[in-house]
Write a protein that holds these residues in place. Structure first.
Motif, PDB file in Angstrom:
ATOM      1  N   ASP A 288     -11.725  51.711  13.304  1.00 15.46           N
ATOM      2  CA  ASP A 288     -10.679  52.071  12.345  1.00 15.46           C
ATOM      3  C   ASP A 288     -11.178  52.962  11.211  1.00 15.46           C
ATOM      4  O   ASP A 288     -10.385  53.342  10.343  1.00 15.46           O
ATOM      5  N   LYS A 289     -12.457  53.296  11.202  1.00 15.85           N
ATOM      6  CA  LYS A 289     -12.989  54.133  10.136  1.00 15.85           C
ATOM      7  C   LYS A 289     -12.415  55.543  10.220  1.00 15.85           C
ATOM      8  O   LYS A 289     -12.241  56.090  11.297  1.00 15.85           O
TER       9      LYS A 289
ATOM     10  N   LYS B 101     -16.315  57.883   1.246  1.00 18.03           N
ATOM     11  CA  LYS B 101     -17.040  56.864   2.009  1.00 18.03           C
ATOM     12  C   LYS B 101     -16.492  55.476   1.703  1.00 18.03           C
ATOM     13  O   LYS B 101     -16.473  54.595   2.579  1.00 18.03           O
ATOM     14  N   GLY B 102     -16.015  55.278   0.477  1.00 22.45           N
ATOM     15  CA  GLY B 102     -15.479  53.973   0.088  1.00 22.45           C
ATOM     16  C   GLY B 102     -14.231  53.580   0.855  1.00 22.45           C
ATOM     17  O   GLY B 102     -13.912  52.380   0.964  1.00 22.45           O
ATOM     18  N   TYR B 103     -13.486  54.556   1.416  1.00 25.24           N
ATOM     19  CA  TYR B 103     -12.292  54.226   2.190  1.00 25.24           C
ATOM     20  C   TYR B 103     -12.625  53.488   3.483  1.00 25.24           C
ATOM     21  O   TYR B 103     -11.760  52.835   4.066  1.00 25.24           O
ATOM     22  N   ASP B 104     -13.868  53.601   3.941  1.00 22.15           N
ATOM     23  CA  ASP B 104     -14.275  52.921   5.170  1.00 22.15           C
ATOM     24  C   ASP B 104     -15.014  51.613   4.906  1.00 22.15           C
ATOM     25  O   ASP B 104     -15.480  50.963   5.842  1.00 22.15           O
ATOM     26  N   LYS B 105     -15.119  51.235   3.645  1.00 20.09           N
ATOM     27  CA  LYS B 105     -15.825  50.008   3.308  1.00 20.09           C
ATOM     28  C   LYS B 105     -15.038  48.793   3.804  1.00 20.09           C
ATOM     29  O   LYS B 105     -13.850  48.645   3.519  1.00 20.09           O
TER      30      LYS B 105
ATOM     31  N   ALA C 273     -11.027  59.487  19.206  1.00 19.49           N
ATOM     32  CA  ALA C 273     -12.223  58.832  19.739  1.00 19.49           C
ATOM     33  C   ALA C 273     -13.335  58.766  18.707  1.00 19.49           C
ATOM     34  O   ALA C 273     -14.300  58.046  18.900  1.00 19.49           O
ATOM     35  N   GLY C 274     -13.241  59.543  17.625  1.00 18.02           N
ATOM     36  CA  GLY C 274     -14.223  59.432  16.558  1.00 18.02           C
ATOM     37  C   GLY C 274     -15.025  60.671  16.271  1.00 18.02           C
ATOM     38  O   GLY C 274     -15.733  60.726  15.279  1.00 18.02           O
TER      39      GLY C 274
END
Length: 618
Positions: free
Chosen positions: A329-330, A319-323, A229-230
Motif C-alpha cells: 500500500d506504500k 516519506k512520512g506518508y508511507d509510515k 505493481a510498485g
C-alpha cells in the motif's frame, strides 16, 4: 313611372328596413373578429412594448410545448468555494466541480508573491460521460451545486433528476497537503448505462515557472507515475504521446520543488500521457496531459476515491506518508525528490539526509550547516585522501630514479619506449609504489561528490535560505547581470556571473597549479596539452555551474579549500626523506610478480624478439 313600379320600390325598401331591424346587435354584445386580424390590427395600433409583451407570451407558450432541458444540462451560475487548512488553500468552481486554484501558504514565489501551483485555465479535470441515450456529456461544462460547505469540506452536486445526482465530495485533511475527492451518486442509471464499469478521465496542467532559472527548473520538471505493481518511471522530454497499458497507482506533475499528484484507490487504466515544453519567458515550464480510464463501480451506496496531493517535494514529508503502511500500500511519493541513480540515491537517503536533518534541528544558518556537512564528509574520507596523497609523495621521491631510466633509454623508438616502461614499472613494483594506487582512493570520493550534486539543487530545504551575498542558496547568486544575449554563451551560462561559482573555479585552478608544481616531471612537461587540460576543464565547469544552485557551488568551494589545506597538512606530516628510505628498503625485499607485470614482461620479450628478427632481415 307606372303604378306597379312604385309599388315594387316601396316593397324593396320595407324589406331592407325590416332586415336591419331584425339583425341589430343586443346592447353589450360585440362582433367577434378573427384572431389573425386582431393581431394584425394590434400590431398596427399598439405601442412597441405591448407587442414585445405579446411576443414573450407566444414564446412562453412555445417553450411549454417543447421537451424540457435535463436538469444536469441546465445553465447555472459559476461560484467559487474555498477550502483552507494550515498549509493549503484550494478553490473549487461550481463549473465542473473541480479545483481551479491551489496556493501553498508556507512558501513564496521568487518575486515574494503567494506561491500558486495552478490557477484558472492552468488545470483541466474532466470526466467525459456517455449517457444512456448515447450522448457525450463533459463534466467540465456542467454546473454543480455546492452543499454541506465548511472550511475543509464541500459536496459539489450535479443534479440529474429530482432524486438523482452525482456528487464530488472534497475533504481537505488537517495540516496536510492532501485533499480527498470522493465520487458517489444516487439514481445514476437515469444518466449512465446500468452495466457501466469504466469511465474516461482527462487531466491536464500547465506547470508554472516558480524559480529564477527557467533552464534548471525545466531540467527537473517531469511527469512521473507509479505502476500499481510498485515500479516508478520518470519522463522528462517525451516528443510524442506515450501509451502506458499497465495499471498506474498515481500520476504526478513534478516541478523542481513542488508537485501536483493524482492518486487512485483503485487504478488508472489504458493511460495516454504527453509532455510538452513551454516557451521560455511564457511563465510556464511544461504542460502535462493524461487521458486515462477509471474503474467505475459507483451506484447507490458505492463510491470511487481519488486523492490530490498539492505540495512541496520534501523528502521527509513524502516519506512520512508511507509510515506504518504495508509494503503493497506504500505510495513511494518520496521519489518525487530526484536524487540520482541507485548508488547516489542510497548515499543521499541514508547518509546525507539524516545528517542534514540532524543539523537543521539545531541550526538555522544554512551556510553553517553546509560547512559542517562538508567537514564531516571530508573527515569521513580523510583516510582515502591521505592514501592518495601518500601515493603522490612516493611518485615524487622516486622521480629522480625515473628520470635516470628515461636518460638511460632515450629516443622514441618502440623498443626504447618498451624498455623505459618496463624499467619504470619494475622500479614502482619493487619500491611499493604505483601511479594507479593514488587514483583508486580519489575514485572512492566521486560518489559523494555526485550524490551531493544531485542533492543540493533539489533539496527544498535550501529554497529561500540566504547566506552572505547569496539571497537564495537554491539558485544562482548573480553579482553581475546583463539584459542582452551572447551567442552560444547565454544558452550555457545565462546572462549573469555567479560569485560562488567564480570563486569555486578560481580556487580549483589555483589548487591544480599547486599540485602540478608539486608533481611536475619532464614527461608531463613534454605534453603541453595534457598540462593545460585541467585548466580547460575548470573553465568549462564555470560555465556549466554558473546557473546552478549557489549552495552547490558553495559546497564545492569548501571541498576544494579543505582538500588544499589537507594536502598542505599532509606535506608537513610526511617526511619525504624517511619515505624514500622506506621505499629503498622495500626494493631489497623479494616480491612476487603480479600477473599484470608478468604479462607486460612477456609482451616485452615478444616485442624484442620481433625486433631482432626484423634487424636480421635487413
Amino acid at each position: 313611372m307606372d303604378k306597379n313600379t312604385v309599388i315594387g320600390i316601396v316593397l324593396i325598401g320595407l324589406i331592407l328596413i325590416g332586415f336591419s331591424i331584425l339583425n341589430k346587435p343586443t346592447p353589450g354584445a360585440q362582433q367577434e373578429v378573427p384572431a389573425v386580424v386582431t393581431d394584425t390590427l394590434r400590431a398596427q395600433s399598439e405601442p412597441a412594448e405591448a407587442v414585445a409583451d405579446s411576443a414573450d407570451t407566444l414564446n412562453l407558450t412555445a417553450d411549454s410545448l417543447a421537451p424540457q432541458v435535463p436538469m444536469y444540462l441546465q445553465k447555472g451560475s459559476e461560484r467559487t468555494i474555498t477550502l483552507r487548512n494550515e498549509l493549503l488553500t484550494v478553490d473549487l468552481s461550481t463549473l465542473g466541480g473541480v479545483p481551479t486554484r491551489a496556493e501553498l501558504l508556507r512558501y513564496k514565489a521568487q518575486d515574494k508573491k503567494p506561491l500558486v501551483l495552478f490557477e484558472g485555465e492552468d488545470l483541466l479535470f474532466n470526466l467525459p460521460m456517455r449517457t444512456v441515450d448515447n450522448n457525450l456529456v463533459e463534466t467540465c461544462q456542467l454546473y454543480f451545486e455546492p452543499m454541506n460547505v465548511s472550511d475543509t469540506s464541500v459536496t459539489m452536486r450535479l443534479n440529474i433528476a429530482t432524486a438523482a445526482y452525482l456528487d464530488f465530495v472534497y475533504t481537505l485533511y488537517a495540516n496536510d497537503y492532501r485533499m480527498n475527492m470522493r465520487i458517489e451518486g444516487k439514481g445514476l442509471n437515469q444518466l449512465l448505462p446500468a452495466n457501466m464499469s469504466l469511465q474516461d478521465l482527462e487531466w491536464s496542467q500547465k506547470v508554472r515557472q516558480q524559480e529564477q532559472s527557467w533552464k534548471f527548473e525545466n531540467q527537473y520538471t517531469a511527469l512521473m507515475y507509479r505502476y500499481a505493481a510498485g515500479d516508478l518511471e520518470r519522463i522528462t522530454r517525451a516528443k510524442k504521446d506515450k501509451l502506458v497499458q499497465e495499471s498506474l497507482r498515481w500520476v504526478g506533475y513534478q516541478d523542481k520543488y513542488f508537485s501536483t499528484v493524482l492518486i487512485s484507490d483503485a487504478a488508472f487504466e489504458d493511460n495516454k500521457i504527453s509532455v510538452a515544453e513551454m516557451v521560455q519567458g511564457s511563465g510556464y515550464v511544461k504542460e502535462f496531459k493524461l487521458k486515462s480510464t477509471l474503474q467505475w463501480n459507483i451506484s447507490d451506496g458505492k463510491k470511487n476515491s481519488l486523492t490530490w496531493f498539492m505540495g512541496p517535494n520534501d523528502y521527509n514529508l513524502l516519506k512520512g506518508y508511507d509510515k506504518g503502511v504495508s509494503k503493497n500500500d506504500k505510495l513511494n511519493l518520496d521519489h518525487l525528490v530526484y536524487m540520482g541513480g541507485k548508488v547516489f540515491r542510497f548515499i543521499n537517503i541514508y547518509m546525507i539526509i539524516p545528517v542534514v536533518t540532524w543539523l537543521n534541528g539545531s541550526l538555522t544558518n544554512w551556510g553553517l550547516i553546509i560547512l559542517i556537512l562538508t567537514l564531516l564528509i571530508k573527515l569521513f574520507l580523510t583516510p582515502f585522501t591521505f592514501k592518495s596523497y601518500l601515493s603522490q609523495a612516493k611518485m615524487r621521491v622516486l622521480k629522480p630514479q625515473v628520470e635516470a631510466i628515461n636518460a638511460r633509454y632515450p629516443g622514441s623508438e618502440q623498443d626504447m619506449m618498451m624498455k623505459r616502461q618496463t624499467e619504470t614499472m619494475n622500479l614502482y613494483r619493487a619500491a611499493g609504489a604505483g601511479p594507479m594506487s593514488g587514483c583508486v582512493p580519489m575514485l572512492l570520493q566521486m560518489p559523494f561528490l555526485i550524490a551531493l550534486y544531485m542533492y543540493f539543487p533539489t533539496s527544498i530545504l535550501l529554497r529561500g535560505e540566504s547566506f552572505l551575498w547569496a539571497k537564495d542558496l537554491s539558485t544562482y547568486d548573480a553579482i553581475i547581470s546583463w539584459d542582452f544575449d551572447i551567442p552560444l554563451l547565454s544558452s550555457i551560462m545565462g546572462n549573469h556571473i555567479s560569485l560562488f561559482c567564480l570563486l569555486m573555479s578560481v580556487v580549483n585552478i589555483a589548487f591544480n597549479k599547486y599540485i602540478m608544481q608539486q608533481n611536475s616531471s619532464p614527461a608531463q612537461e613534454s605534453m603541453k596539452m595534457m598540462k593545460y587540460m585541467p585548466y580547460f576543464m575548470y573553465i568549462f565547469l564555470f560555465f556549466f555551474f554558473n546557473q546552478n544552485a549557489s549552495g552547490l557551488c558553495y559546497y564545492y568551494l569548501l571541498t576544494s579549500v579543505i582538500t588544499m589545506l589537507q594536502n598542505i597538512g599532509f606535506k608537513y606530516a610526511i617526511n619525504e626523506e624517511k619515505l624514500l628510505t622506506r621505499l629503498e628498503e622495500n626494493k631489497k625485499k623479494p616480491r612476487k610478480k603480479s600477473k599484470w607485470i608478468q604479462r607486460l614482461e612477456e609482451a616485452q620479450r615478444q616485442q624484442q624478439a620481433m625486433q631482432r628478427q626484423q634487424n636480421k632481415r635487413r
